[in-house]
Design an enzyme around this catalytic site. Structure first.
Site: not given
Ligand code: FAD
Ligand code: PHB
Length: 389
Positions: A72, A200, A296, A383
């Site tokens: 994009h 947005y 982010k 961004y």
């Molecule tokens: P996570 O993806 O949370 O992975 C952590 C992993 O550790 C999980 O699989 C969990 O099961 C595991 N875990 C937890 N505790 C334990 C334990 N005690 N023992 C073993 N394993 C464990 N970001 C965006 O940019 N856009 C979005 O639209 C967006 N939507 C989101 C919606 C939700 C509901 C959430 C929660 C987050 C969202 N985010 C979004 C943020 C983005 O998804 C996260 O920043 C990203 O997943 C971070 O990755 P991570 O690997 O650090 O954590």
């Molecule tokens: C998404 O596609 O899930 C999405 C895209 C942009 C954002 C947040 C979520 O800022």
């Protein structure tokens, strides 16, 4: 069992770190509390910065991303019927790629499976030990029996509710938090997106975002009350509200259909400092949370583990400089993303106390953006993502 690096959490942070370390010849094991299917069922982020794409390429996991990701060059902002296109590519020379977190995770899982790296799904009661001394290890239960995994370092990639940050002695950690008084209701549908680029939208009824996963799959969000439940929102109610919040020309293009997934996420800004305690490191959501407006969260998780993989490779090459500076370097980048995500969230949402003055401030900020290439460049630069450093 013994490994060089023991990683807690098989989200994007843990799996990408594992792949980058493997590429550098460093052995690692991942412990995840959930099943692989459960992890893949969580619909989350959708926009990848160049830094994240580059790291996936470096790890050798970008084949499907390169074939199916949607580059994009820009996105749109709408204030009611007024629309502004932010031309990311013209303003910064860079672009973003739309490719879902589910797909990133699936690619990383497949790669991990093919390379035969150790991964334990459904690991229960994972606990980090001994990280303030020289002999760190993880204890856990799997299939009804207790296990111990010894390692040189423990890495907490276990998300916001994980065990690693919670295991650090109180007082060794400083936390900063802002909770927003609303959430995002998300809906995924097998329908063509309303527009070729993300929109947005700021409206008097609250924020909306029109995003996508592919040319056939759309992802939409509505700002909602924290008291709302998914059960309260039928698909019809969602589509009707989205139609009201989109600019009229975009609403006219809306194709509706049954939802594949619907969920509500609260919005939060959070940072824990530092990101290292002896032989325990934190990365991704385990250390920080941003509201999703700036896209982010996933990108910060990727940049943390990019820095950490480099630092650990340096350690095994004979220098502790990388691991000694990891926390400082990662946090410098994290705080800038926190600032941007907070700013974009504040500009685009209706807050309970927005009031007449607040609304005029938001409108003036949007007017300023419309008339200033400098202001658009600041937005675009943040961004597309700041350099890894
Ligand atoms: P996570 O993806 O949370 O992975 C952590 C992993 O550790 C999980 O699989 C969990 O099961 C595991 N875990 C937890 N505790 C334990 C334990 N005690 N023992 C073993 N394993 C464990 N970001 C965006 O940019 N856009 C979005 O639209 C967006 N939507 C989101 C919606 C939700 C509901 C959430 C929660 C987050 C969202 N985010 C979004 C943020 C983005 O998804 C996260 O920043 C990203 O997943 C971070 O990755 P991570 O690997 O650090 O954590
Ligand atoms: C998404 O596609 O899930 C999405 C895209 C942009 C954002 C947040 C979520 O800022």
């Amino acid at each position: 069992m013994r490994t060089q690096i023991a990683i807690v959490g098989a989200g994007p942070a843990g799996l990408l770190l594992g792949a980058l370390l493997h590429r550098a010849g460093i052995d690692n094991v991942v412990l995840e509390q959930r099943s692989a299917e459960y992890v893949l069922g969580r619909i989350r982020a959708g926009v990848l910065e160049q830094v994240a794409v580059d790291l996936l390429r470096e790890a050798g996991i970008a084949e499907r991303l390169d074939a199916q990701g949607l580059p994009h060059d820009g996105f749109e902002m709408a204030f009611g019927e007024r629309r502004l296109r932010i031309d990311l590519h013209a303003l910064t020379g860079r672009r973003v790629v739309v490719y879902g977190q589910t797909e990133v995770t699936r690619d990383l899982m497949d790669h991990r499976h093919q390379t035969g790296l150790g991964t334990v799904y459904e690991a229960e009661d994972v606990q980090p030990h001994g990280f303030d001394g020289g002999r760190p290890y993880l204890s856990y239960r799997h299939g009804g029996t207790g296990h111990r995994l010894d390692a040189d370092f423990l890495i907490g990639c276990d998300g916001f509710h994980g065990v690693c940050r919670a295991s650090v002695p109180p007082g060794a950690l400083q936390t900063f938090e802002k909770i927003y008084p609303f959430g995002w209701l998300g809906l995924l549908a097998e329908t063509p997106p309303v527009s070729p680029e993300l929109i947005y939208g700021h409206t008097e009824r609250g924020f909306t975002l029109a995003s996508m996963r592919s040319h056939q799959r759309s992802r939409y969000y509505l700002q909602c009350s924290l008291d709302d439940t998914v059960a309260q929102w039928s698909d019809d109610a969602f589509w009707a509200e989205l139609r009201r919040r989109l600019p009229a020309a975009a609403a006219a293009q809306l194709v509706t259909g049954p939802s594949i997934e619907k969920s509500i996420a609260p919005l939060r800004s959070f940072v824990a400092e530092p990101m290292r305690f002896g032989r325990l490191f934190l990365a991704g959501d385990a250390a920080h949370i941003v509201p999703p407006t700036g896209a982010k969260g996933l990108n910060l998780a990727a940049s943390d583990v990019g820095l950490l993989a480099r630092a650990l490779a340096e350690f095994y090459g004979g220098s502790t400089a990388g691991i000694d500076h990891y926390s400082q370097r990662a946090l410098a980048r994290v705080w800038k993303a926190e600032r941007f995500s907070w700013w974009f969230t504040s500009l685009m949402h209706r807050f309970p106390d927005t009031g007449g003055f607040g609304l005029r401030m938001q409108q003036a900020e949007f007017d300023y953006l419309c008339g200033s290439v400098a202001a658009q460049t600041v937005l675009a630069e943040n961004y597309v993502g700041l350099p890894l450093g």
